[in-house]
Design a protein around this motif. Structure first.
Motif, PDB file in Angstrom:
ATOM      1  N   LEU A  68       2.789  -3.106   1.203  1.00  0.00           N
ATOM      2  CA  LEU A  68       1.784  -3.156  -0.051  1.00  0.00           C
ATOM      3  C   LEU A  68       0.553  -3.813   0.150  1.00  0.00           C
ATOM      4  O   LEU A  68      -0.496  -3.442  -0.438  1.00  0.00           O
ATOM      5  CB  LEU A  68       2.398  -3.859  -1.377  1.00  0.00           C
ATOM      6  CG  LEU A  68       3.599  -2.786  -1.807  1.00  0.00           C
ATOM      7  CD1 LEU A  68       4.286  -3.671  -3.093  1.00  0.00           C
ATOM      8  CD2 LEU A  68       3.142  -1.493  -2.400  1.00  0.00           C
ATOM      9  N   ARG A  69       0.673  -4.724   1.237  1.00  0.00           N
ATOM     10  CA  ARG A  69      -0.704  -5.650   1.419  1.00  0.00           C
ATOM     11  C   ARG A  69      -1.602  -5.062   2.239  1.00  0.00           C
ATOM     12  O   ARG A  69      -2.717  -5.192   2.287  1.00  0.00           O
ATOM     13  CB  ARG A  69      -0.330  -6.996   1.835  1.00  0.00           C
ATOM     14  CG  ARG A  69       0.554  -7.906   1.052  1.00  0.00           C
ATOM     15  CD  ARG A  69       1.044  -9.009   1.761  1.00  0.00           C
ATOM     16  NE  ARG A  69       1.963  -8.541   2.924  1.00  0.00           N
ATOM     17  CZ  ARG A  69       2.779  -9.512   3.466  1.00  0.00           C
ATOM     18  NH1 ARG A  69       2.322 -10.930   3.572  1.00  0.00           N
ATOM     19  NH2 ARG A  69       3.500  -9.006   4.253  1.00  0.00           N
ATOM     20  N   THR A  70      -1.266  -3.894   2.988  1.00  0.00           N
ATOM     21  CA  THR A  70      -1.968  -3.216   3.919  1.00  0.00           C
ATOM     22  C   THR A  70      -2.115  -1.594   3.796  1.00  0.00           C
ATOM     23  O   THR A  70      -2.959  -0.983   4.475  1.00  0.00           O
ATOM     24  CB  THR A  70      -1.645  -3.571   5.435  1.00  0.00           C
ATOM     25  OG1 THR A  70      -0.059  -3.313   5.497  1.00  0.00           O
ATOM     26  CG2 THR A  70      -1.641  -5.215   5.650  1.00  0.00           C
ATOM     27  N   ARG A  71      -1.180  -1.182   2.876  1.00  0.00           N
ATOM     28  CA  ARG A  71      -1.277   0.089   2.937  1.00  0.00           C
ATOM     29  C   ARG A  71      -2.588   1.018   2.431  1.00  0.00           C
ATOM     30  O   ARG A  71      -2.590   2.001   2.888  1.00  0.00           O
ATOM     31  CB  ARG A  71       0.190   0.560   1.924  1.00  0.00           C
ATOM     32  CG  ARG A  71      -0.078   0.427   0.591  1.00  0.00           C
ATOM     33  CD  ARG A  71       0.850   0.596  -0.242  1.00  0.00           C
ATOM     34  NE  ARG A  71       1.611   1.973  -0.122  1.00  0.00           N
ATOM     35  CZ  ARG A  71       2.747   2.406  -0.581  1.00  0.00           C
ATOM     36  NH1 ARG A  71       3.324   1.439  -1.146  1.00  0.00           N
ATOM     37  NH2 ARG A  71       3.021   3.649  -0.399  1.00  0.00           N
ATOM     38  N   HIS A  72      -3.330   0.115   1.729  1.00  0.00           N
ATOM     39  CA  HIS A  72      -4.587   0.761   1.364  1.00  0.00           C
ATOM     40  C   HIS A  72      -5.642   0.943   2.319  1.00  0.00           C
ATOM     41  O   HIS A  72      -6.655   1.543   2.086  1.00  0.00           O
ATOM     42  CB  HIS A  72      -5.089  -0.139   0.191  1.00  0.00           C
ATOM     43  CG  HIS A  72      -5.581  -1.368   0.455  1.00  0.00           C
ATOM     44  ND1 HIS A  72      -4.703  -2.422   0.723  1.00  0.00           N
ATOM     45  CD2 HIS A  72      -6.673  -1.876   0.664  1.00  0.00           C
ATOM     46  CE1 HIS A  72      -5.181  -3.297   1.125  1.00  0.00           C
ATOM     47  NE2 HIS A  72      -6.463  -3.138   1.217  1.00  0.00           N
ATOM     48  N   ILE A  73      -5.476   0.234   3.613  1.00  0.00           N
ATOM     49  CA  ILE A  73      -6.431   0.176   4.808  1.00  0.00           C
ATOM     50  C   ILE A  73      -6.368   1.527   5.141  1.00  0.00           C
ATOM     51  O   ILE A  73      -5.269   1.966   5.839  1.00  0.00           O
ATOM     52  CB  ILE A  73      -6.044  -0.874   5.466  1.00  0.00           C
ATOM     53  CG1 ILE A  73      -6.143  -1.987   4.950  1.00  0.00           C
ATOM     54  CG2 ILE A  73      -7.495  -0.781   6.781  1.00  0.00           C
ATOM     55  CD1 ILE A  73      -5.751  -3.250   5.660  1.00  0.00           C
ATOM     56  N   PRO A  74      -7.430   2.511   5.456  1.00  0.00           N
ATOM     57  CA  PRO A  74      -7.543   3.624   5.950  1.00  0.00           C
ATOM     58  C   PRO A  74      -7.187   3.448   7.561  1.00  0.00           C
ATOM     59  O   PRO A  74      -7.845   2.610   8.278  1.00  0.00           O
ATOM     60  CB  PRO A  74      -8.994   4.282   5.843  1.00  0.00           C
ATOM     61  CG  PRO A  74      -9.607   3.092   5.504  1.00  0.00           C
ATOM     62  CD  PRO A  74      -8.753   2.077   4.739  1.00  0.00           C
ATOM     63  N   VAL A  75      -6.582   4.196   8.169  1.00  0.00           N
ATOM     64  CA  VAL A  75      -6.192   4.308   9.693  1.00  0.00           C
ATOM     65  C   VAL A  75      -6.742   5.574  10.339  1.00  0.00           C
ATOM     66  O   VAL A  75      -6.283   6.666   9.744  1.00  0.00           O
ATOM     67  CB  VAL A  75      -4.588   4.079   9.948  1.00  0.00           C
ATOM     68  CG1 VAL A  75      -4.475   3.920  11.395  1.00  0.00           C
ATOM     69  CG2 VAL A  75      -4.038   2.838   9.226  1.00  0.00           C
ATOM     70  N   ILE A  91      -0.732  11.401  10.797  1.00  0.00           N
ATOM     71  CA  ILE A  91      -1.537  11.901   9.668  1.00  0.00           C
ATOM     72  C   ILE A  91      -0.442  12.189   8.403  1.00  0.00           C
ATOM     73  O   ILE A  91      -0.757  11.711   7.377  1.00  0.00           O
ATOM     74  CB  ILE A  91      -2.474  13.186  10.063  1.00  0.00           C
ATOM     75  CG1 ILE A  91      -3.659  12.653  10.750  1.00  0.00           C
ATOM     76  CG2 ILE A  91      -3.076  13.390   8.537  1.00  0.00           C
ATOM     77  CD1 ILE A  91      -4.587  13.567  11.097  1.00  0.00           C
ATOM     78  N   GLU A  92       0.835  12.764   8.821  1.00  0.00           N
ATOM     79  CA  GLU A  92       1.530  13.325   7.862  1.00  0.00           C
ATOM     80  C   GLU A  92       2.034  12.138   7.137  1.00  0.00           C
ATOM     81  O   GLU A  92       2.579  12.188   5.996  1.00  0.00           O
ATOM     82  CB  GLU A  92       2.884  13.844   8.338  1.00  0.00           C
ATOM     83  CG  GLU A  92       2.270  15.350   8.523  1.00  0.00           C
ATOM     84  CD  GLU A  92       3.499  16.224   9.520  1.00  0.00           C
ATOM     85  OE1 GLU A  92       4.278  15.545   9.831  1.00  0.00           O
ATOM     86  OE2 GLU A  92       2.967  17.424   9.806  1.00  0.00           O
ATOM     87  N   ILE A  93       2.178  10.687   7.850  1.00  0.00           N
ATOM     88  CA  ILE A  93       2.739   9.509   7.057  1.00  0.00           C
ATOM     89  C   ILE A  93       1.728   8.654   6.782  1.00  0.00           C
ATOM     90  O   ILE A  93       1.994   7.600   6.254  1.00  0.00           O
ATOM     91  CB  ILE A  93       3.892   8.799   8.077  1.00  0.00           C
ATOM     92  CG1 ILE A  93       2.819   8.288   9.259  1.00  0.00           C
ATOM     93  CG2 ILE A  93       4.919   9.871   8.532  1.00  0.00           C
ATOM     94  CD1 ILE A  93       3.933   7.268  10.370  1.00  0.00           C
ATOM     95  N   GLY A  94       0.515   9.121   6.621  1.00  0.00           N
ATOM     96  CA  GLY A  94      -0.449   8.344   6.057  1.00  0.00           C
ATOM     97  C   GLY A  94      -1.931   7.835   6.721  1.00  0.00           C
ATOM     98  O   GLY A  94      -2.732   7.263   6.333  1.00  0.00           O
ATOM     99  N   ALA A  95      -2.117   8.249   7.928  1.00  0.00           N
ATOM    100  CA  ALA A  95      -3.056   7.947   8.578  1.00  0.00           C
ATOM    101  C   ALA A  95      -4.221   8.898   8.050  1.00  0.00           C
ATOM    102  O   ALA A  95      -4.258  10.100   7.469  1.00  0.00           O
ATOM    103  CB  ALA A  95      -2.988   8.510  10.105  1.00  0.00           C
ATOM    104  N   GLU A  96      -5.427   8.237   8.345  1.00  0.00           N
ATOM    105  CA  GLU A  96      -6.543   9.003   7.369  1.00  0.00           C
ATOM    106  C   GLU A  96      -7.083  10.049   8.097  1.00  0.00           C
ATOM    107  O   GLU A  96      -7.608  11.234   7.368  1.00  0.00           O
ATOM    108  CB  GLU A  96      -7.930   7.841   7.206  1.00  0.00           C
ATOM    109  CG  GLU A  96      -9.048   8.434   6.475  1.00  0.00           C
ATOM    110  CD  GLU A  96      -8.380   8.780   4.840  1.00  0.00           C
ATOM    111  OE1 GLU A  96      -9.337   9.715   4.593  1.00  0.00           O
ATOM    112  OE2 GLU A  96      -7.735   7.995   4.529  1.00  0.00           O
TER     113      GLU A  96
END
Length: 337
Positions: A60-67, A83-88
């Motif tokens: 939760l502390r880092t999930r908002h940072i775009p990758v 990307i399917e698991i959250g990469a920008e």
């Protein structure tokens, strides 16, 4: 070499760059400081980019940072999976400077928008908490819940309540010569003590003015022992005012009046609303003011009937036209609190 080349290129473009040699080091850096964007290679020593991304997005502390994933052309399938698991986004190697800057700028713009939204949400939450605290201070808790649900024109009839009206006697307090600020502080300190008693015995404060303080037991929440609650509060007023007089250079007396019966109650006003009660029971409690002397607690006839088995009282020879009333002396069980 790739990391060094990419870092120097981004610094030349005006970005502040920090580097991590592997995924574990990257995770530790992200938890220790604030970052706006992560460029993450798929192939790394130790945990690979795919596993590192899962750790970033799972916290939760880092999930908002775009990758942005970095991959060679023949690793595109792995990048898509990331990307399917959250990469920008992803940037292929070798780097195209124009494409690299465009994707970084796009990701940072989204991050700024996210941060602004979070800031706005935090500000709204703070304002809502202030509003909630204000509501709780001026309205009964059960009424606040009805306000939250959007209910309008909140009003009810109550079959059995006890109303207590307290008139502070400031004649010997020196308040006439007090500066306004000191007088307001005097009233605030005095009524704060009354508020504590009301909360302690389960009464709802209804109105506080310069010349009187009003509270009710049995509204808006029913209380079978409403008369006893009001009586206990009134009897404790003597101790509260005694301590108040000992703490300063002023002398304050009081007269308290209690009456029981039915009443109506609801929210009055739109912008500066308040919870108020009205009816014959309230009016009679105020009319009792013509009977009692200083430092006395006067109860109406209905209240006296309810307190007959629990309190010591004596009848008052009321003037013609005044309601029947009694002096409240104390509880038959002794201590009041």
């Amino acid at each position: 070499m790739n990391r060094d080349m990419l870092g120097r290129r981004l610094e030349l473009q005006g970005f502040t760059v920090d580097e991590a040699e592997n995924g574990q080091q990257a995770i530790e850096k992200l938890k220790a400081a604030a970052y706006d964007l992560v460029l993450l290679d798929v192939l790394m020593p130790g945990i690979n980019g795919y596993e590192t991304l899962k750790l970033i997005k799972g916290d939760l502390r880092t999930r908002h940072i775009p990758v942005i994933m970095i991959s060679a052309i023949d690793e595109v399938d792995n990048a898509v999976k990331c990307i399917e698991i959250g990469a920008e986004d992803f940037v292929p190697k070798p780097f195209n400077p124009v494409l690299l800057r465009a994707r970084i700028s796009s990701s940072l713009a989204k991050k700024r928008a996210h941060d602004q939204d979070q800031h706005l949400m935090t500000a709204l939450r703070i304002e809502r908490e202030k509003y909630e605290r204000l509501l709780i201070n001026i309205l009964p808790k059960t009424v606040v819940e009805r306000v939250r649900t959007g209910e309008a024109n909140i009003a009810n009839d109550f079959d059995a309540v006890s109303v207590i009206v307290v008139y502070p006697d400031l004649a010997d307090s020196g308040s006439d010569s007090m500066p306004t600020v000191e007088f307001v502080r005097l009233i605030n300190d005095l009524y704060s003590g009354f508020d504590w008693l009301a909360d302690h015995y389960g009464l709802e404060r209804i109105r506080s003015e310069n010349d009187h303080y009003m509270a009710v037991a049995g509204a808006p929440d029913a209380a079978p022992d409403h008369a006893e609650r009001a009586a206990k509060m009134a009897l404790e007023l003597t101790k509260v005012i005694g301590r108040f007089n000992q703490s300063g250079n002023v002398r304050v007396g009081f007269r308290a009046f209690i009456n029981s019966g039915p009443c109506s109650g609801g929210i009055i006003g739109r912008k500066q609303f308040m919870y108020y009660i009205w009816g014959d029971t309230v009016d009679t409690a105020k009319r009792l003011k013509s009977i009692g002397g200083t430092q006395t607690i006067v109860v109406g006839e209905t209240t006296a009937a309810l307190l007959l088995g629990s309190c010591d009282m004596e009848p008052i020879a009321a003037p013609d036209g005044s309601p029947a009333a009694y002096h409240l002396k104390g509880l038959k069980t002794g201590e009041t609190a």
